[in-house]
Design an enzyme around this catalytic site. Structure first.
Site, PDB file in Angstrom:
ATOM      1  N   ASP A  80       1.387   6.172   5.668  1.00 24.18           N
ATOM      2  CA  ASP A  80       0.423   5.250   5.083  1.00 24.18           C
ATOM      3  C   ASP A  80       0.933   4.597   3.787  1.00 24.18           C
ATOM      4  O   ASP A  80       0.204   3.859   3.139  1.00 24.18           O
ATOM      5  CB  ASP A  80      -0.902   5.980   4.842  1.00 24.18           C
ATOM      6  N   ASP A 117      -2.901  10.047   3.897  1.00 24.51           N
ATOM      7  CA  ASP A 117      -4.289   9.617   4.081  1.00 24.51           C
ATOM      8  C   ASP A 117      -5.031  10.616   4.976  1.00 24.51           C
ATOM      9  O   ASP A 117      -4.935  10.554   6.196  1.00 24.51           O
ATOM     10  CB  ASP A 117      -4.316   8.210   4.712  1.00 24.51           C
ATOM     11  N   LYS A 150     -10.429  12.379   8.534  1.00 29.35           N
ATOM     12  CA  LYS A 150      -9.907  11.983   9.846  1.00 29.35           C
ATOM     13  C   LYS A 150      -9.874  13.174  10.784  1.00 29.35           C
ATOM     14  O   LYS A 150      -9.762  14.312  10.328  1.00 29.35           O
ATOM     15  CB  LYS A 150      -8.469  11.456   9.692  1.00 29.35           C
ATOM     16  N   LYS A 198       0.843  -1.209   0.000  1.00 31.20           N
ATOM     17  CA  LYS A 198       0.000   0.000   0.000  1.00 31.20           C
ATOM     18  C   LYS A 198       0.875   1.254   0.000  1.00 31.20           C
ATOM     19  O   LYS A 198       1.710   1.440   0.877  1.00 31.20           O
ATOM     20  CB  LYS A 198      -0.909  -0.020   1.241  1.00 31.20           C
ATOM     21  N   ARG A 237      -7.666  -0.666   1.007  1.00 27.51           N
ATOM     22  CA  ARG A 237      -8.194  -1.892   0.410  1.00 27.51           C
ATOM     23  C   ARG A 237      -8.677  -1.644  -1.021  1.00 27.51           C
ATOM     24  O   ARG A 237      -8.664  -2.540  -1.851  1.00 27.51           O
ATOM     25  CB  ARG A 237      -9.311  -2.450   1.306  1.00 27.51           C
ATOM     26  N   GLU A 265      -9.507   3.401   2.216  1.00 30.56           N
ATOM     27  CA  GLU A 265      -9.018   3.559   0.836  1.00 30.56           C
ATOM     28  C   GLU A 265      -7.932   2.546   0.481  1.00 30.56           C
ATOM     29  O   GLU A 265      -7.758   2.210  -0.687  1.00 30.56           O
ATOM     30  CB  GLU A 265      -8.491   4.985   0.622  1.00 30.56           C
ATOM     31  N   ASP A 306     -12.361   6.622   3.962  1.00 29.75           N
ATOM     32  CA  ASP A 306     -11.116   6.421   4.719  1.00 29.75           C
ATOM     33  C   ASP A 306     -10.635   4.958   4.637  1.00 29.75           C
ATOM     34  O   ASP A 306      -9.511   4.659   5.010  1.00 29.75           O
ATOM     35  CB  ASP A 306     -11.340   6.834   6.181  1.00 29.75           C
TER      36      ASP A 306
END
Ligand code: BES
Ligand code: ZN
Ligand code: ZN
Length: 483
Positions: A274, A256, A263, A251, A337, A335, A333
């Site tokens: 991230d 993020d 968030k 990833k 996956r 994101e 959020d």
């Protein structure tokens, strides 16, 4: 820092400090340390440090005794930490020339490599953007070897340097702030690394992703002014001894914000990490290119920035993934996956027979396991066991979590094939199950590193910030690969 092997007898090694491991319950009689051992001041407990000045009988100016615990429990992982702690202790005192010695039966390549890794990892500081001129640097780290084990020690030094530097490469990349490390820049950094170590590197851009119908990945990136990039790093062995093709998927969310499901501000600055899964795969490929395992390995790193721009996707949007499955985006959020879904499909299409992904995927994994263990999920028991064995040997703790189909009910959507979130409970499990929809029947391991890729505090052997977790495990898995 120069790292080398020296054949001089221990007492002749000239260094500012000589690092000597001390086992718990075993008295060190040399260096004038016998009284300290007898009184219990030096007990050999793990990471206990005792600095002796002008020790008798040796050329070195100092001896640093470092506890390594009981001999029965001693492993290369313990040694790595001990050397790291000793190294950082001495570096903080501006010591520039260090030597390290370990007696047989611990003088083989495995232990020497771990010692060198400990030093290289301990040396890294996340201070690239500090402009002061008070930064300390170590000039030399010498492994004092004996005649009989010199060749082994030399190969251990070379191996340890590659592993340690590759893990630091990952840590440095993770530490880059998101204004400087955009998806485009991350791809450039991967390309430069690939060129240095003769890997093939291809970067798929947005038009290519559109052509491939990567609707799930593109849905995430559309909220950012920064275009996405899918990095593909290819390693092919000269003589393959396996028909397997291992795909390493990481990833790479360079920042993020959460997107429209934004968030909270508190701690959001940490979301630059991230992309730690992606950076781990790039670091692993860097080591793989040099150590040359006997199977084909390809790294796939989808890089995007998750932003709440005016073009951003909304909760309730439905996207069509490359595999053809439709996804209802309940929470923007979740994101990671979404970008991994299309990347897993692409990796399968590219012929990968085994897949491993690493991702800072869920806060829930840290709720489940704290900051000590990576959450491991697998659709294949044999591959899981191999990853677990490699992780154990490397001292990168991983803990298996369930991947039972029953949890799939949590991901039901009224309007699409699957929802991208599974409700309040079992968040790390439902995230893994979402990914399994896209790894399908390919043997696959998912590593959720959200709780372990970042250290909030310094450790005696490692600076705070990015940990570089998973690099060593993945490289060992590749090196030990057998069909
Ligand atoms: N990047 C985060 C996960 C994360 C959290 C990493 C904390 C490191 C530290 C991920 O994209 C995310 O936001 N996940 C959500 C999922 C939720 C919306 C189902 C989470 O964990 O809260
Ligand atoms: Zn997120
Ligand atoms: Zn994320």
């Amino acid at each position: 820092m120069q790292i080398r092997t020296d054949l001089k007898p221990l007492h002749q090694v000239e260094a500012d400090a000589l690092i000597i491991p001390v086992f718990e319950g075993k008295k060190e009689e040399r260096f004038g340390a016998s009284d300290l051992c007898a009184s219990g001041e030096v007990a050999g407990k793990p990471l206990e440090l005792t600095l002796l000045h002008h020790p008798p009988g040796v050329a070195a100016k100092r001896v640093l005794l470092v506890g390594v615990g009981k001999a029965e429990k001693f492993t290369s992982a313990e040694l790595r930490k001990a050397v790291g702690a000793a190294f950082r202790h001495l570096k903080a005192k501006s010591i520039k020339n260090m030597a390290f010695a370990l007696d047989t039966p611990y003088s083989g390549a495995e232990f020497v490599s771990a010692a060198v890794e400990g030093a290289v990892l301990g040396d890294y500081e996340p201070d690239r953007y500090k402009t002061g001129n008070d930064k300390k640097s170590v000039e030399q780290f010498v492994i004092a070897a004996s005649e009989g084990t010199f060749a082994e020690a030399q190969s251990g030094v070379a191996h340890g340097q590659i592993i340690g530097e590759s893990q630091n490469f990952t840590r440095a990349m993770v530490n880059e702030p998101a204004n400087l490390l955009t998806p485009t820049r991350m791809a450039e950094a991967a390309r430069a690394m690939a060129q240095e170590f003769q890997l093939d590197c291809e970067v798929l851009d947005q038009p290519k992703m559109t052509e491939l119908k990567m609707g799930s990945l593109l849905g995430v990136s559309q909220g950012s002014a920064e275009p996405p990039a899918l990095i593909v790093l290819r390693y092919r062995p000269e003589k393959a001894q396996s028909t397997a093709h291992l795909g390493l998927v990481g990833k790479g969310v360079t920042f993020d914000t959460g997107g429209i499901s934004i968030k909270p501000a508190d701690g959001m600055e940490k979301m630059k990490y991230d992309m730690a899964g992606g950076a781990a795969m790039i670091g692993a490929m860097r080591a793989i290119a040099q150590l040359k395992p006997a199977l084909t390995i390809t790294g796939f790193i989808p890089c995007v920035e998750n932003m709440p721009g005016s073009r951003a996707q909304r909760p309730g949007d439905i996207v069509t993934a490359m595999s053809g499955k439709t996804i209802e985006v309940i929470n923007t959020d979740a994101e990671g996956r979404l970008i991994l879904a299309d990347t897993l499909t692409y990796a399968r299409q590219q012929g990968c027979t085994h897949l491993i992904d690493a991702a800072t995927l869920t806060g829930a994994v840290a709720v489940a396991l704290g900051h000590l263990n990576v959450g491991l999920f697998s659709s294949d028991d044999a591959l899981r066991d191999r990853v677990m064995a490699a992780s154990k040997a490397e001292g990168e703790r991983m803990w298996p979590l369930p991947l039972e189909e029953d949890y799939k009910d949590y991901l039901k959507s009224a309007f699409a094939d699957v929802a991208n979130v599974g409700g309040r409970y079992g968040g790390a499990v439902t995230a893994a199950l979402f990914l399994k929809e896209f790894s399908e029947d390919t043997p696959w391991v998912h590593l959720d590193i959200a709780g372990t890729a970042w250290l909030d505090e310094n450790k005696p052997f490692l600076a705070k910030g990015p940990s570089g977790v998973a690099v060593r495990t993945l490289v060992r898995l590749a090196m030990d690969w057998k069909d």
